[in-house]
Design a protein around this motif. Sequence first.
Motif: not given
Length: 744
Positions: A567, A569, A536, A533, A574
Amino acid sequence: MPPHPLTRLRGQIERVTYSDEESGFVVARVRVPGRRDPVTVIGTMASPAPGETIEMEGEWGNHRKYGEQFRIVSCRRTAPATVQGIEKYLGSGLIRGIGPVMARRIVEMFGKDTLDIIENEPGRLAGVEGIGGKRIEGIKKAWAEQKEIREIMIFLQSHGVSAAFGARIYRQYGNDSIRVVRENPYRLAADIFGIGFLTADRIAEKLGFTRDSALRAEAGILHVLHELAGEGHVYCPREHLIESCGKILQVDGEVVVRALGAAAAEGTVVIEDLGGDAAGEEENRAVYLAGYHDAETGIAARLRELLGAPRTLRKIDGERAVPWIQEKLAIALAEKQIEAVRTAAESKVMVLTGGPGTGKTTILLGVLKMFSAAGAGIHLAAPTGRAAKRMGEATGREAKTIHRLLEYNVRKGGFQKNEESPLDCDLLIVDEASMIDTLLMHHLLKALPRNSSLLLVGDVNQLPSVGAGNVLRDIIDSRVAPVVRLEEIFRQARESAIVVNAHRINGGLLPEPAPPGDKTTEDFYFIEQGEPEKVLELVITLVRDRIPKRFGFDPMNDIQVLTPMHKGTVGAASLNAALQDALNPGGAEILRGGRRFRANDRVMQTVNNYEKEVYNGDIGRIASIDEEAGEVAVIFDGREIRYDFSDLDELILAYAVSVHKSQGSEYPAVVLPVLTQHYVLLQRNLLYTGVTRGKRLVVVVGTRRALAIAVRNDRTKRRFTLLRQRLEAPDPSSPGAGANRPAG
């Protein structure tokens, strides 16, 4: 059956909030008599349009986040009856040529009779401002089409397929669509882009096809072979194929064996005995899709012919060419570069391979000068548009994509340059040759005259082609043609940490920043962060803020995010959603198949579209979204290409793309997340390929552990290909006992 009787509800679609073209799932707001506010309805519905009246059966429910909802079990739609409904219906984009503005004008003139006028007296539309004869013809055609499509979509939906493919099926089969689907639904998997075997199989089951039907088993075999080709394999071992088909089809192996024999007899597959110690035994057979067998044997045969045929061009003395080239280029060539020049002068076929900074471009320039002075006709080509553009910029000569060079013409049916109409050249130079797959190499060699010379230039340490095969590696390993490997990094290139670290990765060493104060730190960075996370968030900040502020790069044009996976995160899906919101948050947009496209978005073509002349991996920008025409305009390298809304599944967002998709491209700045969640794809050649895509800046974000896994893993996944063996064998048609077409 639901535990309680279903509730019936009738109303008019006010707005379609969400529509997933792949599954047919819809969220809509429906105005229902007796209720002040529109009702939220959810469920499967074929191509809903605002303004339509729908009669639904379903159940009321209460969503924790979204509140009261009506879940549709079944529904029936009718054309709108009110003036407002008709206006919404026409303005929804259902009919190309009529958008919200034109819908309002038409309804103002004809009121409740509007739909009857369009159906029966379309000529009267000429009285509406902005509608001429040409537009009327377009509206008539679109109206008739949407009626046919609606019938097809309702039929397909009743048999388990989404509404997304109605227009495409209609374009393929026309009024025969329902007949074709009834007779052989498996044709859809072969003929319609986006419909795979599993979808076709669900339709077939609803139409009454049995699990062990021969038609189903043959379709399953072709499905598995196509899936394997998508993973890079040219053939499949027979026993592995039978086992895989049995699992997917859930049938006895004998059913697959019989279907395999039938497919071989029909010529759709080729079964070849591989010979050796187990010659003739079942486990020693290779099963090919017929086209791949023809291509692989064709490459071997044509390379042998090319190597054995004399040149029409006068002989070039390699020894004398070296000092002449050094004088013309005003440089002193290194030992390996001298070898490359001599080899190119004296060889019919040659491979030049090497990493960044090793002087491939210098050799290319020297070879061009040498052959030009000899009066040779020369063609330059590369697999992708970007690679061809870079080749042209480096050499100052025109370079074409292989498809353009071979003059692909969709209307005339394929490549126009072939053995009957060959290329007019004495020397063909192909850059980024590691990207060339089996089928494309076959077409290229078919069009190359036997008296020509061929120079393949590429970096064999990059990822292999996206398509089936490992052509450049197989040619090198076969040793049928001379190979020159450039390994020395030249002084100027050594000043780039991108180049230095690329070679470290290729040598099995971790990349590392240069010492403090060293100017090489300006182009390669590693930022350690292990939580997906936070990675990202960091990628978004780097692309939107930090890199533009520090280096002056334009986030929309200069910075490319590359990722190992689709695929997860920090996968492409995404990252694209987050980068789209960060870099291009507003403007006109359209939702297709769960993907949101906006004007000014960066997008990538995902399949070869020969009619539009855009190819898998081409990157463009959305120039406009025209709801009236039902089209999106995309700019690719200065050319505007228009896409019908129903064709948008050929495009994906390209703020972030997979490393595989980046092959042949080069970007001013690259951001590359590398985490252990990418474990299954962490390979040395993938990391190497990603880093070498950056021209002036590479920022790697992730963990040292993930980098170490990638660097250590140089065991690339084996691809089933027999090109090397065919090139080595006396008879290139077979590496073993020969092709056995009827065997099962």
